[in-house]
Design a protein around this motif. Structure first.
Motif, PDB file in Angstrom:
ATOM      1  N   LEU A   1      -3.344   2.319   6.085  1.00  0.00           N
ATOM      2  CA  LEU A   1      -2.959   3.519   5.733  1.00  0.00           C
ATOM      3  C   LEU A   1      -3.168   4.597   6.618  1.00  0.00           C
ATOM      4  CD1 LEU A   1      -2.354   3.549   1.967  1.00  0.00           C
ATOM      5  CD2 LEU A   1      -0.266   3.494   3.387  1.00  0.00           C
ATOM      6  N   ALA A   2      -4.025   4.538   7.228  1.00  0.00           N
ATOM      7  CA  ALA A   2      -4.567   5.811   8.098  1.00  0.00           C
ATOM      8  C   ALA A   2      -3.605   5.807   9.460  1.00  0.00           C
ATOM      9  CB  ALA A   2      -6.191   5.583   8.520  1.00  0.00           C
ATOM     10  N   PHE A   3      -3.270   4.519   9.665  1.00  0.00           N
ATOM     11  CA  PHE A   3      -2.408   4.442  10.972  1.00  0.00           C
ATOM     12  C   PHE A   3      -0.926   4.472  10.657  1.00  0.00           C
ATOM     13  CE2 PHE A   3      -6.640   2.659  11.756  1.00  0.00           C
ATOM     14  CZ  PHE A   3      -6.814   3.171  13.194  1.00  0.00           C
ATOM     15  N   SER A   4      -0.453   4.762   9.187  1.00  0.00           N
ATOM     16  CA  SER A   4       0.893   4.748   8.979  1.00  0.00           C
ATOM     17  C   SER A   4       1.495   5.876   9.057  1.00  0.00           C
ATOM     18  CB  SER A   4       0.950   4.374   7.415  1.00  0.00           C
ATOM     19  OG  SER A   4       2.363   4.365   6.960  1.00  0.00           O
ATOM     20  N   ASN A   5       2.815   5.899   9.428  1.00  0.00           N
ATOM     21  CA  ASN A   5       3.768   7.233   9.544  1.00  0.00           C
ATOM     22  C   ASN A   5       3.621   7.945   8.161  1.00  0.00           C
ATOM     23  OD1 ASN A   5       4.348   6.362  12.123  1.00  0.00           O
ATOM     24  ND2 ASN A   5       6.201   5.406  11.767  1.00  0.00           N
ATOM     25  N   GLU A   6       3.182   7.035   7.066  1.00  0.00           N
ATOM     26  CA  GLU A   6       3.388   7.829   5.770  1.00  0.00           C
ATOM     27  C   GLU A   6       1.963   8.589   5.624  1.00  0.00           C
ATOM     28  OE1 GLU A   6       5.800   8.163   3.987  1.00  0.00           O
ATOM     29  OE2 GLU A   6       6.986   6.454   4.854  1.00  0.00           O
ATOM     30  N   PHE A   7       1.014   8.586   6.467  1.00  0.00           N
ATOM     31  CA  PHE A   7      -0.322   9.052   6.285  1.00  0.00           C
ATOM     32  C   PHE A   7      -0.239  10.544   5.943  1.00  0.00           C
ATOM     33  CE2 PHE A   7      -4.776  10.521   7.783  1.00  0.00           C
ATOM     34  CZ  PHE A   7      -5.272   9.649   6.842  1.00  0.00           C
ATOM     35  N   GLU A   8       0.601  11.447   6.396  1.00  0.00           N
ATOM     36  CA  GLU A   8       0.663  12.910   6.036  1.00  0.00           C
ATOM     37  C   GLU A   8       1.113  13.000   4.578  1.00  0.00           C
ATOM     38  OE1 GLU A   8      -0.841  15.645   7.531  1.00  0.00           O
ATOM     39  OE2 GLU A   8      -1.621  14.145   8.846  1.00  0.00           O
ATOM     40  N   LEU A   9       2.050  12.389   4.368  1.00  0.00           N
ATOM     41  CA  LEU A   9       2.838  12.181   2.917  1.00  0.00           C
ATOM     42  C   LEU A   9       1.705  11.747   1.995  1.00  0.00           C
ATOM     43  CD1 LEU A   9       5.261  12.833   1.138  1.00  0.00           C
ATOM     44  CD2 LEU A   9       6.047  10.466   1.768  1.00  0.00           C
ATOM     45  N   LEU A  10       0.959  10.872   2.477  1.00  0.00           N
ATOM     46  CA  LEU A  10      -0.095  10.360   1.445  1.00  0.00           C
ATOM     47  C   LEU A  10      -1.116  11.396   1.034  1.00  0.00           C
ATOM     48  CD1 LEU A  10      -1.890   7.929   0.205  1.00  0.00           C
ATOM     49  CD2 LEU A  10      -3.005   7.867   2.561  1.00  0.00           C
ATOM     50  N   LYS A  11      -1.635  12.104   2.077  1.00  0.00           N
ATOM     51  CA  LYS A  11      -2.328  13.241   1.989  1.00  0.00           C
ATOM     52  C   LYS A  11      -2.004  14.347   1.061  1.00  0.00           C
ATOM     53  CE  LYS A  11      -3.619  14.026   6.280  1.00  0.00           C
ATOM     54  NZ  LYS A  11      -4.257  14.619   7.302  1.00  0.00           N
TER      55      LYS A  11
ATOM     56  N   ARG B   1     -12.788   9.483   5.379  1.00  0.00           N
ATOM     57  CA  ARG B   1     -12.816   8.284   6.115  1.00  0.00           C
ATOM     58  C   ARG B   1     -14.428   8.104   6.349  1.00  0.00           C
ATOM     59  NH1 ARG B   1      -8.283   8.002  10.592  1.00  0.00           N
ATOM     60  NH2 ARG B   1      -9.432   5.993  11.174  1.00  0.00           N
ATOM     61  N   LEU B   2     -14.726   6.890   6.034  1.00  0.00           N
ATOM     62  CA  LEU B   2     -16.274   6.462   6.090  1.00  0.00           C
ATOM     63  C   LEU B   2     -16.559   5.636   7.171  1.00  0.00           C
ATOM     64  CD1 LEU B   2     -16.941   5.590   2.093  1.00  0.00           C
ATOM     65  CD2 LEU B   2     -17.220   7.734   3.385  1.00  0.00           C
TER      66      LEU B   2
ATOM     67  N   PRO C   1       0.887  -1.209  -0.203  1.00  0.00           N
ATOM     68  CA  PRO C   1       0.067  -0.088   0.133  1.00  0.00           C
ATOM     69  C   PRO C   1       0.759   1.267   0.044  1.00  0.00           C
ATOM     70  CG  PRO C   1      -0.858  -1.417   1.459  1.00  0.00           C
ATOM     71  CD  PRO C   1       0.368  -2.171   0.939  1.00  0.00           C
ATOM     72  N   GLU C   2       1.983   1.364   0.640  1.00  0.00           N
ATOM     73  CA  GLU C   2       2.902   2.349   0.727  1.00  0.00           C
ATOM     74  C   GLU C   2       3.524   2.665  -0.651  1.00  0.00           C
ATOM     75  OE1 GLU C   2       4.203   2.324   5.443  1.00  0.00           O
ATOM     76  OE2 GLU C   2       5.340   1.407   3.839  1.00  0.00           O
ATOM     77  N   TYR C   3       4.003   1.637  -1.131  1.00  0.00           N
ATOM     78  CA  TYR C   3       4.522   1.885  -2.586  1.00  0.00           C
ATOM     79  C   TYR C   3       3.417   2.344  -3.612  1.00  0.00           C
ATOM     80  CZ  TYR C   3       6.225   0.359  -6.981  1.00  0.00           C
ATOM     81  OH  TYR C   3       6.580   0.303  -8.586  1.00  0.00           O
TER      82      TYR C   3
ATOM     83  N   HIS D   1      -5.225  -2.915  13.738  1.00  0.00           N
ATOM     84  CA  HIS D   1      -5.409  -2.796  12.556  1.00  0.00           C
ATOM     85  C   HIS D   1      -6.333  -3.998  12.080  1.00  0.00           C
ATOM     86  CE1 HIS D   1      -1.452  -0.322  11.377  1.00  0.00           C
ATOM     87  NE2 HIS D   1      -2.471   0.190  12.131  1.00  0.00           N
ATOM     88  N   THR D   2      -6.004  -5.113  12.758  1.00  0.00           N
ATOM     89  CA  THR D   2      -6.787  -6.460  12.578  1.00  0.00           C
ATOM     90  C   THR D   2      -8.205  -6.197  13.005  1.00  0.00           C
ATOM     91  OG1 THR D   2      -4.709  -7.702  12.625  1.00  0.00           O
ATOM     92  CG2 THR D   2      -6.808  -8.789  12.845  1.00  0.00           C
ATOM     93  N   LEU D   3      -8.354  -5.825  13.943  1.00  0.00           N
ATOM     94  CA  LEU D   3      -9.612  -5.393  14.714  1.00  0.00           C
ATOM     95  C   LEU D   3     -10.603  -4.804  13.714  1.00  0.00           C
ATOM     96  CD1 LEU D   3      -9.141  -4.622  18.359  1.00  0.00           C
ATOM     97  CD2 LEU D   3      -9.276  -6.754  17.294  1.00  0.00           C
ATOM     98  N   LEU D   4     -10.111  -3.579  13.110  1.00  0.00           N
ATOM     99  CA  LEU D   4     -10.758  -2.898  12.228  1.00  0.00           C
ATOM    100  C   LEU D   4     -11.235  -3.549  10.916  1.00  0.00           C
ATOM    101  CD1 LEU D   4      -9.318   0.291  13.053  1.00  0.00           C
ATOM    102  CD2 LEU D   4     -11.700  -0.030  13.203  1.00  0.00           C
TER     103      LEU D   4
END
Length: 322
Positions: free
Chosen positions: A135-145, A153-154, A109-111, A278-281
């Motif tokens: 990805l919402a819990f990733s350190n890359e989330f701000e870069l993603l945005k 988010r729904l 997903p990050e790639y 993450h697994t719980l969600l």
């Protein structure tokens, strides 16, 4: 072992006039030659690998050609029909596996969404991508945005506030979602008057909506189980049997460690960036809600609250279930 032969289309060779736009009763359909690739590579990992090797250095050229030969002409045709433009929804990308990309420390997903985010924005139309929840819990989330823009988010349809009190507006919407499928031409009031044509008792509709936790797909899945068993009106026993089957199917997959995490969410009403959460969600053991004033919060799937395991853990911790 000889590598399988594949036919790769020459990108750009298909003239723009071969792009098809058909209209039927308000529905619009676009056709493009590259779509024929799908059936040939599906299910064949070797062929997919060869195709990837061929297409990787040609991605930018492919994007240019798709824009020039498909999207821009389609936009022009739609505008000639007094439409505002084209929206493309790329669904099911939320199912991309979270494993590491081969030869890299990045996850898939990050790639795809971070490293290739700039390319994903190059299509000349409005595009909606579904993305993996982790990805919402990733350190890359701000870069993603920064690469793709704001992430929407729904959450679940809210049928309960964070303090456990009922939320009538969300419950009413879920009821209408069910009834609209039975009475598509009726208004909201008329639909409510027809509840007993669908359910043996009017309270059963509220029970169905409540046990869904505001997750529309789960609600419809339970409803479908009832309808597969018998025609309406749905009986009380039929509904409870469908709920029990759904509960047992879901709880069967929960490990001891995950039950412990579920207890944490019950106590704190939040999740962290840990893999277990993450697994719980992802597994729908826990639902996310969004309160306009209090912000985001999390709760255990209501169907799991009715399991013996959950109740025994609650009793052991001397907690009350909100």
């Amino acid at each position: 072992m000889q590598a399988p032969e594949i036919e790769v289309p020459i990108i750009g060779a298909k003239p723009a006039k071969d792009i098809g736009l058909s209209v039927s009763e308000g529905e619009y359909s676009l056709s493009f030659g590259i779509g024929e690739l799908t059936g040939r590579v599906r299910g064949d990992t070797g062929m997919r690998s060869l195709l990837r090797q061929y297409l990787e250095p040609r991605v930018n050229e492919m994007l240019r050609v798709i824009n020039q030969e498909l999207l821009i002409p389609a936009q022009q045709r739609l505008q000639q029909m007094d439409k505002q433009g084209l929206v493309v929804i790329v669904d099911n990308l939320d199912r991309v596996d979270n494993r590491q990309k081969e030869g890299s420390k990045r996850t898939l997903p990050e790639y795809l969404f971070v490293d290739r985010g700039d390319q994903l924005r190059q299509l000349h139309c409005h595009v909606i991508y579904t993305i993996p929840l982790n990805l919402a819990f990733s350190n890359e989330f701000e870069l993603l945005k920064n690469r793709l823009g704001d992430v929407k988010r729904l959450p679940m349809v809210p049928i309960q506030r964070q303090d456990g009190s009922d939320l009538a507006t969300g419950m009413a919407l879920l009821k209408q979602m069910v009834l609209a499928r039975a009475f598509p031409d009726a208004d909201a009031t008329e639909r409510l008057q027809g509840v007993e044509q669908i359910f043996e008792q009017p309270t059963m509709l509220e029970r169905l909506c409540q046990i869904s936790g505001g997750h529309s797909r789960n609600l419809l899945r339970i409803l479908r189980r009832c309808l597969e068993e018998d025609d309406p009106p749905i009986t009380h026993d039929c509904l409870e049997r469908a709920i029990r089957e759904h509960r047992d199917d879901l709880s069967l997959a929960i490990t001891s460690d995950e039950w412990a995490l579920i207890q944490e969410v019950t106590q704190q009403q939040k999740v962290s960036g840990e893999d277990g959460h993450h697994t719980l969600l992802r597994s729908l053991f826990v639902f996310e809600y969004d309160d306009p004033t209090e912000g985001r919060w999390f709760a255990v799937n209501p169907v799991l609250r009715e399991t013996k395991k959950f109740r025994s853990l609650q009793a052991a911790n001397h907690q009350t279930i909100p």
